[in-house]
Structure formats: structure tokens, C-alpha cells
Design an enzyme around this catalytic site. Structure first.
Site, PDB file in Angstrom:
ATOM      1  N   PHE A 272       0.844  -1.207   0.000  1.00 56.67           N
ATOM      2  CA  PHE A 272       0.000   0.000   0.000  1.00 56.67           C
ATOM      3  C   PHE A 272       0.873   1.249   0.000  1.00 56.67           C
ATOM      4  CE2 PHE A 272       0.677  -1.168   4.318  1.00 56.67           C
ATOM      5  CZ  PHE A 272       0.606  -0.029   5.098  1.00 56.67           C
ATOM      6  N   HIS A 273       0.380   2.236  -0.752  1.00 57.05           N
ATOM      7  CA  HIS A 273       1.173   3.461  -0.907  1.00 57.05           C
ATOM      8  C   HIS A 273       0.321   4.684  -1.200  1.00 57.05           C
ATOM      9  CE1 HIS A 273       0.620   3.642  -5.301  1.00 57.05           C
ATOM     10  NE2 HIS A 273       0.644   2.341  -5.253  1.00 57.05           N
ATOM     11  N   ARG A 274      -0.997   4.515  -1.406  1.00 56.83           N
ATOM     12  CA  ARG A 274      -1.819   5.673  -1.785  1.00 56.83           C
ATOM     13  C   ARG A 274      -1.902   6.661  -0.630  1.00 56.83           C
ATOM     14  NH1 ARG A 274      -3.043   3.172  -6.217  1.00 56.83           N
ATOM     15  NH2 ARG A 274      -2.747   5.015  -7.504  1.00 56.83           N
TER      16      ARG A 274
END
Ligand code: UDP
Length: 375
Positions: free
Chosen positions: A207-209
Site C-alpha cells: 500500500f502506498h496511496r
């Protein structure tokens, strides 16, 4: 001063997913391809390592926009591309997806009146809080050839009155990207061994958003939920996620997870294809799960990839559902995997890159004919 003759086809990209999904088209275009890397992803794990692992050709130029704000990234890439396109204009410009590099490439093509091709056109999350949604809409409406991966994407473009003649249903290049990068069983086993993993016994999470990493309570919830999963959770941490966790003082929440650095695409696909379950907010992983036949929990408020929801994926907001859903899937894993193995990917037959390259050549041939007939 005489205008220089147009030559080659510019491919503008700046991030890991663009590299992955444009590699096939760049290969199809061969000598014609002139690759411009905006430098949006500049961390070696997201850029140089991915570039070499995909066997991409030497870029004609690497611009320098990394780390700046969105407006500055777009403006700076546009300015630098403008100089390159003025000196040596390409016959067409290809962009992919929804990043700042995509928008900058599209605006540079538009400023020079160069035909613009948008790969992965027509995706819509209908979520105006996402900068990517604005990038997609703007680029689609500037494009001369819109390569829509699915019929849902075609319908989205029709609903916005994009002329049907500019839209082509192509499939998604992710299918051949996975096929090209996928390791054979022995090499995939070696990747798992190197990480001490057993097939189908671990969950892979990425995850990176910003919606998941920036609000402290959301980031905390996601990390706490991953810790509640009844299997080892392997997390190839995106550099922005790692830096955010460190800055927020949440590093202790990583202790229950197996944290690794981002891995090159082939290695990632080996890890994803042998995982029991995937958890991610990535756009690309939403598509790849349908080729790898692995269940994915999408942790996001919206998705622009509804084609996989209800079959390969479910979507949930960050919260207690994360561990609930994943643990339920882990309980019935063999049946779930068997069901997905029988389900075709909605993203096409693995020929999207070839179809898009052919369409680009036809577009250029039509334009050359028109040019001749008006002379
Ligand atoms: N990916 C990779 N290594 C990793 C994690 C992801 O090569 O450690 C690949 C993944 O297979 C997919 C792409 O990166 O093709 C997705 O990129 P990302 O999640 O950064 O962007 P998004 O798809 O959300 O725009």
C-alpha cells in the site's frame, strides 16, 4: 527557421506501473520508440531496478521532476518535454494511465500538435478527491487515440461524449506484462526460498496511496489490521509508505509483519502468484490478480477497476473488515483458489500491446495520407 522533421514515437513515462505496462508497447515499436523518463519515481527500487529488470531500452532523456509537488512535477516535465519536442519532434506521443508524467506528456504533445495516444483510457473511479481521476479525464479528452482496456472503459468514454472513432477496445497490456515477467516454477521457488516463504501460506500486502498513508489513524488501522491476519504477512514497503511510517513514529507496528524492500517485477509476480491472498491499494495489482488467479482485498474508498470486483477482488475501506475478510478467505482457501483458476481475466488475451502498436501505425499512416492529399 525550418521546422525539424518529425521522427520516431515518443513514449513518456515516470513511474513503476507505467514502466511495467508500457514495456510491451516499447518492444513492439522497436527502433521507433523514443523513451522519455520524467523521473517522477526516482528511488532506485521503483525506477532503475525496475527499468533494467524489464529490459527497457536506454531512455532518450531522463528528466528531473522527482520529489516536487504535483503542480511543479507537471510543469517541470512539460517544460523539459517542450524543449525536447521542439528540437526533435516525434511523430506521435504515447502515455499510459493517470500519473503526473501522463498529464505532462499529454500536454506537451498537445502544445506541439502531435498525435496523442492514451494507453489505459476510460478508467474512472468517479472519485474527484483523487488527482489521478483528474489526470485520466484530462488526458482522455486530449487524446487522438484512446486505447480502452475493457468495454466498461469504452462505455465511460461514450458517457463523456468522446467520439467513438477515437476509441479502440484493446485489452490491458498488463496481461502480456505478467506473461513476459512470470518466472518458471523453479525460479519462482528460488524467490520464495530466498524470503523463507512457503507457497499459499502467506499474505502479500502493498500500500502506498496517500489516502492510506497520510492520515495517521488510517495508517495505524491498516498496520494493526495486517497484524491480525492469521498468516505471515509479507509487505514490500513502498518508499513513501516507509518514510511516512517512520515520520509518524509507527515503526513498532511493523514488528509483526515481514517487511521487505520493493522487489523487481518478476520477483513481485512470483511472490504474488504464490501468495494465499493479496491485500493492496495498487491499481496494477488489481489487474494482475486476475492473471495470477489470486484473491485480492482492495483497501480503498473507490476503484476505477470494477471489472475484478465480485470475482478476483473485494473492496473495503480501511477498518476491521480487512482482517475479517482475509481470515475468512484463508479459511476456505483451496476452494477460493480453484474458483479463481476457472475464471477468465477481464483484461483480455495478452495481445493489447501488439494491437496498440498496430493502431498507432495506422493512425500515423492515415495522417500521412491526409497530409499528402492536402498538399
Ligand atoms: N510491483 C513491483 N514490485 C513491488 C510491488 C509492486 O514490481 O515490490 C509492481 C506490480 O507488479 C505492479 C506495479 O508494481 O505491476 C504496481 O505499481 P504501484 O502499486 O506502484 O502503482 P499503481 O499500480 O497503484 O499505480
Amino acid at each position: 527557421m525550418e521546422t525539424p522533421a518529425r521522427t520516431g514515437i515518443a513514449v513518456v513515462l515516470g513511474t513503476r506501473p507505467e514502466m511495467v505496462k508500457l514495456a510491451g508497447i516499447i518492444a513492439e515499436l522497436g527502433e521507433q520508440a523514443r523513451v522519455f523518463h520524467t523521473g517522477q519515481h526516482y528511488d532506485p527500487a521503483l525506477s532503475g531496478d525496475v527499468w533494467s529488470s524489464l529490459g527497457l531500452p536506454e531512455p532518450e532523456a531522463v528528466l528531473d521532476v522527482g520529489g516536487a509537488t504535483r503542480a511543479v512535477q507537471v510543469a517541470s516535465a512539460l517544460h523539459q518535454l517542450d524543449v525536447h519536442f521542439a528540437e526533435r519532434p516525434p511523430r506521435a506521443v504515447v502515455v499510459q494511465g493517470d500519473t503526473n508524467a501522463t498529464l505532462a506528456g499529454a500536454l506537451a504533445a498537445n502544445a506541439h500538435d502531435i498525435p496523442l495516444i492514451h494507453v489505459e483510457a476510460g478508467l474512472r473511479s468517479f472519485d474527484r478527491a483523487m488527482p489521478e481521476e483528474h489526470n485520466r479525464v484530462m488526458v482522455d479528452h486530449l487524446s487522438d487515440l484512446l486505447c480502452a482496456p475493457t468495454s466498461t472503459n469504452v462505455a465511460n468514454l461514450r458517457a463523456e461524449n468522446v467520439a467513438a472513432g477515437r476509441v479502440l477496445l484493446t485489452g490491458n497490456t498488463v496481461v502480456e506484462a505478467v506473461d513476459a515477467q512470470r518466472l518458471d516454477d523453479r525460479a519462482a521457488s528460488a524467490v520464495l526460498d530466498a524470503h523463507g516463504l512457503t507457497p499459499n501460506r502467506y499474505v502479500l500486502a502493498t500500500f502506498h496511496r496517500p489516502e492510506n498513508t497520510d492520515p495517521l489513524e488510517v495508517l495505524t488501522t491498516i498496520l494493526e489490521e495486517l497484524a491480525k491476519i492469521d498468516a505471515e504477512v509479507v509487505a514490500p514497503l513502498h518508499p513513501r509508505t516507509r518514510s511516512r511510517i517512520e515520520k509518524a513514529g509507527l515503526s513498532h507496528l511493523l514488528a509483526p509483519l515481514t517487511v521487505i524492500d520493493p522487489v523487481p517485477p518478476a520477483e513481485f509476480l512470483a511472490l504474488a502468484g504464490n501468495a494465499a491472498v493479496l491485500v493492496s491499494d495498487s491499481g496494477g495489482v488489481q489487474e494482475e490478480c486476475s492473471v495470477l488467479k489470486r484473491p485480492l482485498l482492495v483497501v480503498r474508498a473507490s476503484t476505477e477497476r470494477p471489472e475484478v470486483i465480485g470475482t478476483f477482488a473485494e473492496r473495503t475501506n480501511p477498518g476491521p473488515e480487512i482482517s475479517l475478510i482475509v481470515n475468512e478467505w484463508l479459511d476456505g482457501l483451496a476452494a477460493k483458489h480453484a474458483e479463481l483458476a476457472r475464471t477468465p481475466s477481464p483484461y483480455g488475451d495478452g495481445s493489447a500491446s501488439a494491437r496498440i502498436a498496430t493502431a498507432i501505425h495506422s493512425l500515423l499512416a492515415r495522417q500521412a495520407e491526409q497530409h499528402l492529399s492536402v498538399r
